[in-house]
Design an enzyme around this catalytic site. Structure first.
Site, PDB file in Angstrom:
ATOM      1  N   ASP A 187       4.286  -0.775  17.432  1.00  0.00           N
ATOM      2  CA  ASP A 187       2.974  -1.374  17.675  1.00  0.00           C
ATOM      3  C   ASP A 187       1.932  -0.256  17.691  1.00  0.00           C
ATOM      4  OD1 ASP A 187       0.682  -2.487  18.817  1.00  0.00           O
ATOM      5  OD2 ASP A 187       1.800  -3.666  20.286  1.00  0.00           O
TER       6      ASP A 187
ATOM      7  N   LYS B 276      -9.199  -2.092   6.820  1.00  0.00           N
ATOM      8  CA  LYS B 276      -9.757  -3.432   6.635  1.00  0.00           C
ATOM      9  C   LYS B 276     -10.693  -3.726   7.801  1.00  0.00           C
ATOM     10  CE  LYS B 276      -7.299  -6.827   5.084  1.00  0.00           C
ATOM     11  NZ  LYS B 276      -6.288  -7.882   4.939  1.00  0.00           N
TER      12      LYS B 276
ATOM     13  N   ASP C 191       4.689  -0.447  11.101  1.00  0.00           N
ATOM     14  CA  ASP C 191       4.402  -1.869  11.287  1.00  0.00           C
ATOM     15  C   ASP C 191       5.284  -2.421  12.401  1.00  0.00           C
ATOM     16  OD1 ASP C 191       2.805  -4.023   9.369  1.00  0.00           O
ATOM     17  OD2 ASP C 191       4.340  -4.952  10.629  1.00  0.00           O
TER      18      ASP C 191
ATOM     19  N   ASP D 163      -4.390  -1.720   6.496  1.00  0.00           N
ATOM     20  CA  ASP D 163      -4.740  -3.004   5.902  1.00  0.00           C
ATOM     21  C   ASP D 163      -4.379  -4.125   6.867  1.00  0.00           C
ATOM     22  OD1 ASP D 163      -5.716  -4.693   3.886  1.00  0.00           O
ATOM     23  OD2 ASP D 163      -3.748  -4.952   2.989  1.00  0.00           O
TER      24      ASP D 163
ATOM     25  N   TRP E 149       0.842  -1.202   0.000  1.00  0.00           N
ATOM     26  CA  TRP E 149       0.000   0.000   0.000  1.00  0.00           C
ATOM     27  C   TRP E 149       0.878   1.253   0.000  1.00  0.00           C
ATOM     28  CZ3 TRP E 149      -5.295   0.020   2.892  1.00  0.00           C
ATOM     29  CH2 TRP E 149      -6.118  -0.969   2.343  1.00  0.00           C
TER      30      TRP E 149
END
Length: 196
Positions: free
Chosen positions: A96, A161, A80, A121, A55
């Site tokens: 995190d 998502k 990430d 996502d 992405w």
């Protein structure tokens, strides 16, 4: 045959390899952009749960022509737990998203400015226990939502998502309190078996 055999037969898996994208999910974002015009007027983007980076690749490519300065200078921050291979024009934070320090690091990178678009996502490692998987995914979504509410400009866009399980209406009702419009979209690239 295992998952890799299925993936190799998947048209979007092959397209991703041919297009030098890190994952087939790049085409999910491309299709959502084609439907909702995500990137018009966007200069500052946060990509949460970004690994492996497909992405962020799409965002970087879409915003590459915008070489503006000052308030309109492009800033892309990818976050990430896992480290990712570098991407041109993308600042990476390994952290995190459920932790306050990660949110503070994201805000710091924008140097007092706000994001126009926050993407997520993220999904947990699926266990096959639907209620548990939906709960864990909802927690990721809420963590991303918390970051979005702290970094988005008014009228900004949050794309995440969502596992469409039994509690989806509760999550949507929370989002509707903060956003003028909440839409559920399932791009053609989503597998038929996917609940996301």
């Amino acid at each position: 045959m295992g998952k890799s055999s299925r993936d190799k037969r998947d048209v979007f898996y092959r397209l991703a390899k041919e297009g030098n994208f890190r994952a087939r999910s790049a085409y999910k974002l491309i299709q959502i952009d084609e439907e909702f015009d995500l990137f018009t007027g966007v200069f500052h983007v946060v990509d949460l749960c970004a690994a492996p980076g497909s992405w962020s690749q799409v965002v970087s490519q879409r915003l590459a022509s915008d070489k503006n300065e000052g308030e309109r200078a492009v800033k892309i921050v990818a976050v990430d737990l896992q480290a990712m291979a570098p991407l041109p024009g993308v600042v990476q934070i390994q952290g995190d998203i459920t932790k306050k320090g990660t949110a503070e690091a994201i805000i710091e990178h924008f140097e007092g400015k706000s994001a126009h678009l926050v993407l997520c996502d993220g999904a947990p490692d699926v266990t096959g226990l639907p209620d548990f998987d939906e709960y864990v995914q909802a927690q990721l979504l809420l963590a991303a939502f918390n970051i979005a509410t702290n970094v988005l400009v008014p009228e900004g866009t949050f794309l995440a998502k969502l596992f469409c399980g039994k509690d989806v209406l509760v999550l949507l009702s929370h989002l509707q309190k903060f956003f003028k419009e909440v839409v559920i979209a399932k791009p053609r690239t989503s597998r038929n078996s996917s609940i996301a």
